[in-house]
Scaffold this motif. Structure first.
Motif, PDB file in Angstrom:
ATOM      1  N   UNK A  35       0.847  -1.189   0.000  1.00 50.21           N
ATOM      2  CA  UNK A  35       0.000   0.000   0.000  1.00 50.21           C
ATOM      3  C   UNK A  35       0.881   1.237   0.000  1.00 50.21           C
ATOM      4  N   UNK A  36       0.615   2.131  -0.957  1.00 55.85           N
ATOM      5  CA  UNK A  36       1.268   3.431  -0.925  1.00 55.85           C
ATOM      6  C   UNK A  36       0.425   4.337  -0.036  1.00 55.85           C
ATOM      7  N   UNK A  37       1.079   5.010   0.926  1.00 52.74           N
ATOM      8  CA  UNK A  37       0.348   5.811   1.911  1.00 52.74           C
ATOM      9  C   UNK A  37       0.458   7.305   1.654  1.00 52.74           C
ATOM     10  N   UNK A  84      -3.118   7.697  -3.069  1.00 54.38           N
ATOM     11  CA  UNK A  84      -3.053   9.023  -3.692  1.00 54.38           C
ATOM     12  C   UNK A  84      -2.620  10.050  -2.660  1.00 54.38           C
ATOM     13  N   UNK A  85      -2.909  11.330  -2.897  1.00 54.92           N
ATOM     14  CA  UNK A  85      -2.517  12.355  -1.922  1.00 54.92           C
ATOM     15  C   UNK A  85      -3.291  12.167  -0.613  1.00 54.92           C
ATOM     16  N   UNK A  86      -2.585  12.210   0.509  1.00 58.42           N
ATOM     17  CA  UNK A  86      -3.286  12.103   1.786  1.00 58.42           C
ATOM     18  C   UNK A  86      -4.188  13.326   1.995  1.00 58.42           C
ATOM     19  N   UNK A  87      -5.329  13.110   2.612  1.00 63.93           N
ATOM     20  CA  UNK A  87      -6.209  14.221   2.975  1.00 63.93           C
ATOM     21  C   UNK A  87      -5.516  15.002   4.086  1.00 63.93           C
ATOM     22  N   UNK A  88      -5.357  16.300   3.865  1.00 62.56           N
ATOM     23  CA  UNK A  88      -4.602  17.103   4.836  1.00 62.56           C
ATOM     24  C   UNK A  88      -5.186  18.523   4.867  1.00 62.56           C
ATOM     25  N   UNK A  89      -4.724  19.320   5.835  1.00 60.94           N
ATOM     26  CA  UNK A  89      -5.239  20.691   5.964  1.00 60.94           C
ATOM     27  C   UNK A  89      -4.283  21.658   5.248  1.00 60.94           C
ATOM     28  N   UNK A  90      -4.713  22.897   4.977  1.00 61.58           N
ATOM     29  CA  UNK A  90      -3.799  23.854   4.359  1.00 61.58           C
ATOM     30  C   UNK A  90      -2.486  23.949   5.152  1.00 61.58           C
ATOM     31  N   UNK A  91      -1.383  23.832   4.487  1.00 64.90           N
ATOM     32  CA  UNK A  91      -0.026  23.821   5.069  1.00 64.90           C
ATOM     33  C   UNK A  91       0.231  22.610   5.974  1.00 64.90           C
ATOM     34  N   UNK A 125      -7.252   4.945  -7.261  1.00 63.63           N
ATOM     35  CA  UNK A 125      -6.795   4.646  -5.907  1.00 63.63           C
ATOM     36  C   UNK A 125      -7.720   3.635  -5.249  1.00 63.63           C
ATOM     37  N   UNK A 126      -7.240   2.981  -4.191  1.00 61.35           N
ATOM     38  CA  UNK A 126      -8.078   2.000  -3.494  1.00 61.35           C
ATOM     39  C   UNK A 126      -7.845   2.039  -1.998  1.00 61.35           C
ATOM     40  N   UNK A 127      -7.513   3.203  -1.492  1.00 62.30           N
ATOM     41  CA  UNK A 127      -7.250   3.355  -0.066  1.00 62.30           C
ATOM     42  C   UNK A 127      -7.422   4.835   0.249  1.00 62.30           C
ATOM     43  N   UNK A 128      -7.872   5.131   1.464  1.00 67.42           N
ATOM     44  CA  UNK A 128      -8.066   6.535   1.846  1.00 67.42           C
ATOM     45  C   UNK A 128      -7.203   6.851   3.059  1.00 67.42           C
ATOM     46  N   UNK A 129      -6.310   7.805   2.869  1.00 71.77           N
ATOM     47  CA  UNK A 129      -5.369   8.168   3.935  1.00 71.77           C
ATOM     48  C   UNK A 129      -5.627   9.595   4.395  1.00 71.77           C
TER      49      UNK A 129
END
Ligand SMILES: [Zn+2]
Length: 411
Positions: A108-110, A137-144, A172-176
């Motif tokens: 899994x790519x995180x 894919x890109x991890x869910x994150x906040x601004x900065x 994608x097949x994973x949610x980070x």
């Protein structure tokens, strides 16, 4: 013409439930294991037969946490910025191939850029054989926030929902999610929790709707608690990071939060082996700077935290964070070794890198055990991993979906 079944024999085939090796045959048809046979059974007429004798046969390893686009060098972030999307895709392809050649059949790519999801959509276009890939894919994150430069920044619940849809759309097949800050990203605070309970709950609900595993990066103590309650399949690092009165980061183990994790049933990925090449070098040094001593102390605290979580019976899974600071792609075996050195039994460490990891990735119906109906993902090794924690270091044979991708037996 139909390819004949392959009868793969060995004196030692891993039995996950019992935690033992037993002699027998694995019968492979196409990409799957269709049956197991006793040692005395005779291969069917026309079947291909290969007897591995004393080699130990186990399910291919599963690494639940890597970053395929990162270099694993001394300056992974600098390398990332210096390369464009095409170069990163080439690097990711090569890194994924190295994982497979080291016995890892599922990865899994995180956290990556959006463009790397091309690898998830079209692995068939790769010139090199690749492991089964689950990309977040890109991890869910906040601004900065942590790894914001991968372009997974969200500002609202609508953004979160659109992000998860885009993951599906792009393969994608994973949610980070990055529920706390991270050390690699300048300006991001590891001791700070950045998502509310409500938003974390939403992320898990959206991932479940699509049948994807959910995974949360949790360094700050509060981020561990919230992510456990939200029901993430996996919690990464679990560092219990706090700032002391002088503003220094330290690990402050919290028994109540650990209990919450146990009660919620989340898996924990502790990446014990990350950067240990460097730590082992430092420990061997006659003299160290205060900063180096500090690094070693942090590492000892990390092992101590792991021990306490494991003692509670929290299910541990194998991940290496390969790609970050001096964390290579061909040493998943080292994580198995550190799991044993840090308190897991040999059998539990094997499960952490096979059946249990498959569960954390919601792939238990596909891989992670040697059983009829599952994918023929196998690794053969010379030494006994119930006695030697480094036994996975040099696989002799790697089989992915019934296809032999590495064969060092004749050599
Ligand atoms: Zn990571």
């Amino acid at each position: 013409m139909k390819t004949p079944d392959l009868w793969l024999g060995s004196e030692s085939i891993w039995h996950d439930d019992r935690g033992t090796f037993e002699p027998g045959w694995i019968i492979i048809r196409g990409t799957r294991i269709v049956a197991l046979a006793a040692p005395g059974d005779t291969p069917a007429a026309g079947a291909q037969v290969r007897n591995l004798g004393p080699l130990r046969v186990l399910p291919g390893l599963i690494n639940t946490h890597v970053h395929l686009e990162f270099s694993g060098g001394t300056e992974p972030l600098r390398d990332f910025y210096a390369e464009d999307d095409f170069e990163r895709l080439l690097r990711a392809t090569r890194n994924a191939h190295h994982l497979l050649m080291s016995g890892v059949t599922t990865v899994r790519d995180c956290g990556s850029s959006w463009s790397m999801l091309a690898l998830a959509r079209r692995p068939d276009l790769s010139p090199l054989p690749l492991p089964r890939l689950l990309c977040s894919g890109p991890p869910i994150t906040v601004p900065r926030g942590h790894l914001h430069f991968m372009h997974g920044v969200v500002r609202s619940e609508a953004d979160i929902s659109a992000h998860v849809d885009r993951i599906e759309h792009e393969g994608g097949q994973s949610v980070k999610v990055m529920a706390s800050g991270g050390k690699l990203t300048p300006g991001s605070d590891p001791a700070r929790t950045v998502f509310s309970q409500r938003r974390l709950d939403l992320i898990v609900a959206l991932a479940r709707e699509k049948g994807y595993p959910s995974v949360s990066h949790v360094l700050a103590s509060e981020s561990i608690r919230r992510s456990a309650l939200a029901g993430f399949d996996s919690l990464e690092h679990c560092a219990f990071m706090e700032r002391n009165d002088e503003g220094h980061l330290q690990r402050v183990y919290d028994g109540d939060i650990a209990q919450t994790v146990r009660d919620c049933g989340n898996h924990v990925m502790a990446n014990l082996s990350t950067t240990t090449n460097r730590f082992e070098r430092l420990r061997a040094q006659a003299q160290r700077t205060p900063a180096e001593d500090d690094l070693l102390r942090h590492f000892d605290d990390k092992i101590d935290t792991f021990r306490r979580l494991a003692e509670l019976g929290i299910p541990m899974v194998c991940g290496t964070d390969s790609g970050v600071l001096e964390a290579p792609f061909d040493e998943t075996w080292r994580e198995v070794a550190y799991l044993v050195r840090s308190g897991l039994s040999h059998a539990e460490a094997i499960r952490a890198a096979t059946s249990r990891a498959a569960k954390a990735l919601r792939l238990e119906g596909k891989t992670g055990r040697i059983a009829p109906g599952l994918s023929a993902d196998l690794v053969a090794i010379a030494n006994n991993p119930l006695a030697d924690e480094t036994a996975f270091a040099k696989p002799r044979l790697v089989v992915l979906r019934g296809r032999t991708v590495l064969d060092r037996i004749a050599a």
